[in-house]
Design an enzyme around this catalytic site. Structure first.
Site, PDB file in Angstrom:
ATOM      1  CB  SER A  98     -56.882  55.187  -1.240  1.00  0.00           C
ATOM      2  OG  SER A  98     -57.823  54.320  -1.082  1.00  0.00           O
ATOM      3  CB  THR A 152     -58.633  56.392   4.108  1.00  0.00           C
ATOM      4  OG1 THR A 152     -57.655  57.495   4.081  1.00  0.00           O
ATOM      5  CG2 THR A 152     -58.536  55.735   5.499  1.00  0.00           C
TER       6      THR A 152
HETATM    7  N1  GLY Z   1     -57.523  60.146   5.990  1.00  0.00           N
HETATM    8  C1  GLY Z   1     -56.364  59.704   5.328  1.00  0.00           C
HETATM    9  C2  GLY Z   1     -55.133  60.911   5.584  1.00  0.00           C
HETATM   10  O1  GLY Z   1     -55.360  61.833   5.489  1.00  0.00           O
HETATM   11  O2  GLY Z   1     -53.994  60.177   5.788  1.00  0.00           O
END
Ligand code: GLY
Length: 338
Positions: A43, A183
């Site tokens: 991620s 993330t």
């Molecule tokens: N929170 C990561 C994204 O949506 O890119």
């Protein structure tokens, strides 16, 4: 230190930097760099899941409490450590945000090495996604033709990756079906009350090239006002951008809310954008992390967890207050049933 659940090691590294007298922003950047370097975290950074063309594009932001400065980069290709790059934008330019080819050229100008960020693991997941798409006739140019003998969908992947384990192939199909938006967000508070934060990501898997999520948006992916606190987010960025989540949470804390209530209020704003429609809300996840200047903190998720093999596994976040990093449970707004 607090961070998303993938940040146990990041929090530990960042705490080491703080203990050695380092700056709070340097601490969080060094922490998340470990995750950006890790090919097994799909991620973030190297090995992140790519866009629809199979190219990894990264977003990141930083905010430095003591100087109130910020920096960010978006849609960056071929540069692994984008939190560090966002810090460089903050420190060495008169801008706050640099995107796309310009960000890669900026990195090149600073002698940052370029590399292919796509690992075989992420390429396999992308290929599983490519092969799972169907037209109205049920065909897909990326799978074997009409003349091919019938075979299980996994057979094509097996042919390309004969050594891959069954688990890895199952994972590839899983992420092909449900594009993740993992993330890492990491927030720091030191003993003298200085605070900083960073968020770094490869964004939504299979995105349209150039799609920018919340992570590099100051006020959405991260926000720091060390007179109040700091906040950040992981999960579906589109929903966070629409409520400027990190800024909203810091403002909520400014008006007296505990980090827990401040983050839950941000989640309520997301639910309100869908008129509370749990079917639509159920199609995504989003988490917030909030750290107040007095050390109070919380992790909060829209849902109580993800349903896996019939049971709900709850969302957690990482905390390090000077000893070993640990995971704590997120509070949540809505409940998924197993
Ligand atoms: N929170 C990561 C994204 O949506 O890119």
């Amino acid at each position: 230190m607090i961070s998303s659940a993938n940040g146990l090691k990041a929090c530990a590294r960042a705490m080491d930097v703080l203990k050695a007298g380092g700056d709070t922003l340097e601490a969080v950047v060094q922490g998340v760099t470990l995750v950006e370097d890790d090919p097994n975290d799909t991620s973030v950074g190297y090995g992140g899941l790519p866009n629809e063309e199979g190219i990894v594009e990264l977003d990141a932001s930083v905010m430095h409490g003591p100087t109130r400065r910020a920096g960010s980069v978006a849609s960056v290709r071929n540069i692994k450590n984008v939190a560090r790059l966002a810090k460089l934008v903050m420190e060495q330019t008169d801008h706050v945000m640099i995107a796309g080819e310009g960000a890669t050229r900026f990195a090149r100008a600073w002698g940052i090495p370029e590399m292919n960020l796509l690992t075989e693991r992420s390429r396999m997941a992308w290929m599983a996604w490519k092969q799972s798409q169907r037209d109205g006739e049920g065909r897909n140019n990326w799978t074997d033709g009409l003349d091919a003998p019938d075979a299980k969908p996994s057979a094509a992947l097996r042919q390309i990756w004969p050594e891959a384990s069954d688990e890895m192939i199952a994972w590839a199909f899983d992420v092909a079906r449900r594009p993740p938006t993992g993330t890492i967000n990491c927030l720091a508070l030191n003993a003298t009350g200085e605070m900083s934060g960073t968020t770094t990501t490869s964004g939504l898997a299979w995105k349209i090239p150039g799609r920018v999520g919340d992570s590099p948006i100051i006020g959405a992916g991260v926000y720091v006002d060390q007179e109040v606190g700091a906040a950040g987010s992981t999960g579906r960025g589109e929903e966070n951008i629409r409520i400027a989540g990190a800024h909203t949470i810091v403002e909520n804390m400014r008006h007296g809310m505990h980090p827990r209530e401040a983050a839950l209020d941000a989640l309520k704003r997301i639910a309100r954008n869908f008129h509370g429609d749990e079917k639509k809300l159920g199609s995504f996840d989003i988490n917030f992390y909030a750290l107040r200047k007095d050390g109070a903190y919380a992790g909060a998720s829209l849902w109580n967890g993800r349903v896996r093999r019939g049971s709900v596994s709850g969302f957690q976040f990482a905390v390090n207050d000077g000893a070993e990093s640990r995971l704590e449970k997120c509070v949540y707004l809505l409940e998924r049933k197993a």
